[in-house]
Design a protein around this motif. Structure first.
Motif, PDB file in Angstrom:
ATOM      1  N   ALA A 107       0.810  -1.282  -0.162  1.00 20.89           N
ATOM      2  CA  ALA A 107       0.082   0.124   0.120  1.00 20.89           C
ATOM      3  C   ALA A 107       0.743   1.350  -0.130  1.00 20.89           C
ATOM      4  N   VAL A 108       2.005   1.034   0.868  1.00 19.58           N
ATOM      5  CA  VAL A 108       3.084   2.404   0.719  1.00 19.58           C
ATOM      6  C   VAL A 108       3.487   2.378  -0.653  1.00 19.58           C
ATOM      7  N   ALA A 109       3.703   1.566  -1.125  1.00 17.55           N
ATOM      8  CA  ALA A 109       4.368   1.475  -2.620  1.00 17.55           C
ATOM      9  C   ALA A 109       3.600   2.135  -3.511  1.00 17.55           C
ATOM     10  N   ASP A 110       2.100   1.792  -3.541  1.00 16.97           N
ATOM     11  CA  ASP A 110       1.065   2.053  -4.329  1.00 16.97           C
ATOM     12  C   ASP A 110       0.545   3.450  -4.188  1.00 16.97           C
ATOM     13  N   GLY A 111       1.002   4.097  -2.970  1.00 14.25           N
ATOM     14  CA  GLY A 111       0.523   5.431  -2.513  1.00 14.25           C
ATOM     15  C   GLY A 111      -0.960   5.511  -2.049  1.00 14.25           C
ATOM     16  N   LYS A 112      -1.162   4.524  -1.310  1.00 15.70           N
ATOM     17  CA  LYS A 112      -2.612   4.210  -0.686  1.00 15.70           C
ATOM     18  C   LYS A 112      -2.675   4.627   0.760  1.00 15.70           C
ATOM     19  N   TRP A 113      -3.936   5.150   0.867  1.00 18.67           N
ATOM     20  CA  TRP A 113      -4.248   5.637   2.209  1.00 18.67           C
ATOM     21  C   TRP A 113      -5.162   4.386   2.913  1.00 18.67           C
ATOM     22  N   VAL A 114      -4.876   3.695   3.993  1.00 13.34           N
ATOM     23  CA  VAL A 114      -5.410   2.410   4.325  1.00 13.34           C
ATOM     24  C   VAL A 114      -6.362   2.591   5.532  1.00 13.34           C
ATOM     25  N   ILE A 115      -7.605   1.921   5.306  1.00 13.74           N
ATOM     26  CA  ILE A 115      -8.352   1.792   6.410  1.00 13.74           C
ATOM     27  C   ILE A 115      -8.088   0.215   6.729  1.00 13.74           C
ATOM     28  N   VAL A 116      -7.604  -0.244   7.888  1.00 16.68           N
ATOM     29  CA  VAL A 116      -7.613  -1.579   8.278  1.00 16.68           C
ATOM     30  C   VAL A 116      -8.781  -1.957   8.910  1.00 16.68           C
ATOM     31  N   THR A 117      -9.403  -3.129   8.734  1.00 18.72           N
ATOM     32  CA  THR A 117     -10.945  -3.448   9.216  1.00 18.72           C
ATOM     33  C   THR A 117     -10.802  -4.702   9.558  1.00 18.72           C
ATOM     34  N   SER A 118     -11.215  -5.208  10.807  1.00 19.08           N
ATOM     35  CA  SER A 118     -11.366  -6.506  11.409  1.00 19.08           C
ATOM     36  C   SER A 118     -12.646  -6.650  12.396  1.00 19.08           C
ATOM     37  N   HIS A 119     -12.723  -8.002  12.952  1.00 17.04           N
ATOM     38  CA  HIS A 119     -13.494  -8.105  13.723  1.00 17.04           C
ATOM     39  C   HIS A 119     -13.371  -7.412  15.292  1.00 17.04           C
ATOM     40  N   HIS A 120     -12.197  -7.940  15.690  1.00 21.39           N
ATOM     41  CA  HIS A 120     -11.544  -7.420  16.682  1.00 21.39           C
ATOM     42  C   HIS A 120     -10.761  -6.143  16.865  1.00 21.39           C
ATOM     43  N   ARG A 121     -10.941  -5.252  17.837  1.00 21.35           N
ATOM     44  CA  ARG A 121     -10.215  -4.041  17.921  1.00 21.35           C
ATOM     45  C   ARG A 121      -8.939  -4.431  18.728  1.00 21.35           C
ATOM     46  N   SER A 122      -8.055  -3.462  18.860  1.00 12.43           N
ATOM     47  CA  SER A 122      -6.665  -3.622  19.406  1.00 12.43           C
ATOM     48  C   SER A 122      -7.054  -4.052  20.963  1.00 12.43           C
ATOM     49  N   GLY A 123      -8.157  -3.622  21.783  1.00 12.66           N
ATOM     50  CA  GLY A 123      -8.218  -3.949  23.193  1.00 12.66           C
ATOM     51  C   GLY A 123      -8.701  -5.447  23.162  1.00 12.66           C
ATOM     52  N   SER A 124      -9.373  -5.669  22.018  1.00 10.74           N
ATOM     53  CA  SER A 124      -9.868  -7.164  22.195  1.00 10.74           C
ATOM     54  C   SER A 124      -8.701  -8.467  21.711  1.00 10.74           C
ATOM     55  N   LEU A 125      -7.475  -7.896  21.653  1.00 11.79           N
ATOM     56  CA  LEU A 125      -6.680  -9.166  21.088  1.00 11.79           C
ATOM     57  C   LEU A 125      -6.241  -9.955  22.374  1.00 11.79           C
ATOM     58  N   SER A 126      -5.633 -11.139  22.281  1.00  8.61           N
ATOM     59  CA  SER A 126      -5.198 -12.025  23.254  1.00  8.61           C
ATOM     60  C   SER A 126      -4.103 -12.708  22.823  1.00  8.61           C
ATOM     61  N   ASN A 127      -3.861 -13.760  23.706  1.00  6.10           N
ATOM     62  CA  ASN A 127      -2.620 -14.621  23.374  1.00  6.10           C
ATOM     63  C   ASN A 127      -3.229 -16.061  22.821  1.00  6.10           C
ATOM     64  N   GLY A 128      -4.711 -15.896  22.703  1.00  4.62           N
ATOM     65  CA  GLY A 128      -5.485 -17.260  22.079  1.00  4.62           C
ATOM     66  C   GLY A 128      -6.140 -17.987  22.934  1.00  4.62           C
ATOM     67  N   GLN A 129      -6.136 -17.725  24.232  1.00  8.03           N
ATOM     68  CA  GLN A 129      -6.528 -18.435  25.384  1.00  8.03           C
ATOM     69  C   GLN A 129      -7.422 -17.445  26.231  1.00  8.03           C
TER      70      GLN A 129
END
Length: 552
Positions: free
Chosen positions: A397-419
């Protein structure tokens, strides 16, 4: 949504991983008082019916008479659709902190509705609040601001087969329960959402609808079939499994009758959530037998009884309930219509990682799959994901000159170690929320991380140490109160800044009493004290205009 508050009962259930296990659960404060056994016996003939599957094509509707004409879709809604900066719906009944009513009990549902727990007041809207990353006043717009994109974020539908033996409806806690009184109405609520989006599109043209994940509730094939049928406008959808239920005799008058969805007038893009690939959003499906038939250990609903109480015991069979593994799900979505964003590379990977661009603009959306098939409701990102997928995609995206919106189900505060409370597999190398923010902060072309999962409105600046600041935004659940979506616009303000304008809006249920009943039950779920406030912590989390410097 996390089931962290249900840990004691979930750990007991984890030992009962066979559909032929005993139906005698340990008593807990969250267990429904009604544990009547349900069987495959018809309530009218006394004979066990043949198992049936629901159809979204109209070609094989085995649960209804072949001579019955197909239902007609509801007409388009008259516009314009009020956004919450114009009109605000608020509960008329105060929240009962003592939880005196239990909406798993049909008699309590009737009492709650009679006493106004589901009533709302309509008043003036909340203004759109401008916010900057450093809390300073935003600059004046330039001479020629330009709209780059406008789309709807539709999150956490959690469309459920509420008669499945794989469910845990006997357990409920605030913001962590596996039961919702409106769960049987969600197909109609989703169809109302589609009608609302279509009406919004007439007055304010949309580019697409972006899902937020947790589109289905229990990783079942029939749930995904219903969900896609409603968004696509299939000839008929019937959100009913096994026995052909008809709680209110006659066609097109209850949540188990077949209906004709209207279908979205704009493209939609898929995002995977934990409920899409895990049993009840928490347990690895490979650890459980298929929910086609067997014993309901955790509680499910019986529409053969008045009020569809929660029951345990033998559940009639339906092969359409089969669990759907993530690679098969991704392939099915990719093979439907325009593929809903899923690329050939994502199909080969078996996970929904992909990008799409907004034509004629520098904007690129990067969709991440943060749910993990090994269990636990929280998100998981590992260094191998950064090295093989995420990093190279952002570098491109940097190489292509794109501005990025990252999207996922979990926000940063909802990340864990898988357990999570002993459920799932622990990965010692999993990224922490801080490490993920620092990673995204290393890319000055990332302007926002758009997520869901928490079932509440949120908007916060992310200020990683030594990195590039960006915004994190969360959209609430269509299912839970306030049953809202967000309309999001990205503007180039022609002054060295971009703005991300987000406004929440409600379902419009005109002409659809079943959808309105579902939304009323969702309000009552909140005011009886069994659900948290999806409106977030204040107005600055809801209708917002987020300023960020234009990436170089």
């Amino acid at each position: 949504m996390s089931f962290g508050r249900l840990v004691p009962v979930l750990l007991v259930l984890a030992a009962c991983n066979s559909p032929t296990a005993s139906g005698s659960d340990s008593e807990t404060s969250g267990e429904a008082p009604d544990t009547t056994t349900t069987t495959a016996t018809s309530s009218t003939t006394g004979e066990p019916p043949e198992p049936t599957t629901s159809s979204t094509t109209g070609d094989d509707d085995s649960s209804t008479s072949t001579t019955e004409p197909l239902p007609e879709p509801l007409p388009p809604l008259p516009g314009p659709v009020p956004l919450t900066d114009e009109e605000l719906r608020t509960p008329a009944h105060p929240v009962d902190e003592d939880k005196l009513l239990d909406l798993r009990v049909p008699a309590d549902v009737e009492k709650a509705l009679a006493e106004g727990y589901g009533d709302v007041m309509v008043g003036p809207g909340e203004p759109v609040l401008p916010r900057t990353l450093d809390d300073q006043e935003p600059p004046a717009p330039g001479p020629a601001p330009k709209l780059l994109t406008r789309f709807v974020h539709l999150a956490d539908t959690q469309l459920a087969d509420d008669e499945s033996p794989a469910r845990l409806a006997g357990f409920d806690e605030v913001s962590g329960g596996a039961f919702r009184p409106q769960e049987g109405h969600v197909c109609h609520m989703l169809n109302a959402g589609v009608r609302t989006i279509n009406a919004l599109h007439v007055d304010t043209p949309l580019d697409f609808v972006l899902l937020g994940g947790d589109n289905t509730d229990n990783a079942q094939s029939n749930e995904l079939e219903w969900f896609m049928g409603i968004l696509n406008g299939a000839p008929v959808v019937e959100c009913d499994s096994a026995i052909d239920d008809d709680p209110v005799p006659g066609p097109d008058n209850d949540q188990k009758d077949r209906f004709a969805p209207v279908g979205l007038d704009v493209p939609w893009r898929w995002v995977t959530g934990n409920h899409d690939i895990l049993r009840q959003g928490t347990f690895a499906i490979l650890d459980w037998s298929e929910p086609i038939e067997g014993e309901s250990v955790g509680g499910t609903r019986d529409y053969g009884q008045p009020g569809a109480p929660i029951v345990k015991g033998t559940v009639p069979a339906d092969p359409a309930r089969a669990f759907l593994e993530e690679p098969d799900q991704v392939a099915l979505v990719a093979g439907d219509g325009d593929g809903h964003g899923i690329t050939a590379a994502a199909v080969e990977l078996g996970r929904a990682f992909y990008t799409f661009d907004v034509e004629g603009t520098p904007l690129r959306f990067f969709v991440l799959s943060t749910a993990t098939i090994t269990g636990a409701s929280l998100g998981l990102i590992r260094p191998v994901d950064l090295e093989n997928i995420i990093g190279p995609t952002l570098d491109q995206a940097v190489a292509d000159g794109k501005w990025v919106i990252v999207t996922s189900h979990h926000r940063s505060g909802s990340l864990s170690n898988g357990q999570e409370f002993g459920i799932g597999t622990k990965f010692d190398d999993a990224l922490t929320p801080e490490q993920w923010r620092e990673f995204l902060g290393g890319y000055d072309n990332v302007i926002m991380h758009l997520a869901a999962h928490t079932h509440r409105l949120m908007a916060e600046p992310m200020l990683p140490v030594g990195g590039h600041p960006y915004w994190e935004m969360v959209t609430p659940s269509l299912n839970d109160f306030p049953s809202q979506m967000r309309m999001i616009e990205v503007w180039d303000q022609d002054n060295g800044s971009l703005t991300i304008k987000a406004r929440a809006f409600d379902l419009v249920t005109d002409g659809d009493p079943i959808a309105e009943q579902g939304r009323t039950l969702a309000v009552a779920d909140f005011t009886t004290g069994w659900e948290n406030d999806g409106r977030g912590t204040g107005p600055d989390q809801r209708n917002v205009e987020l300023w960020i410097p234009t990436p170089d």
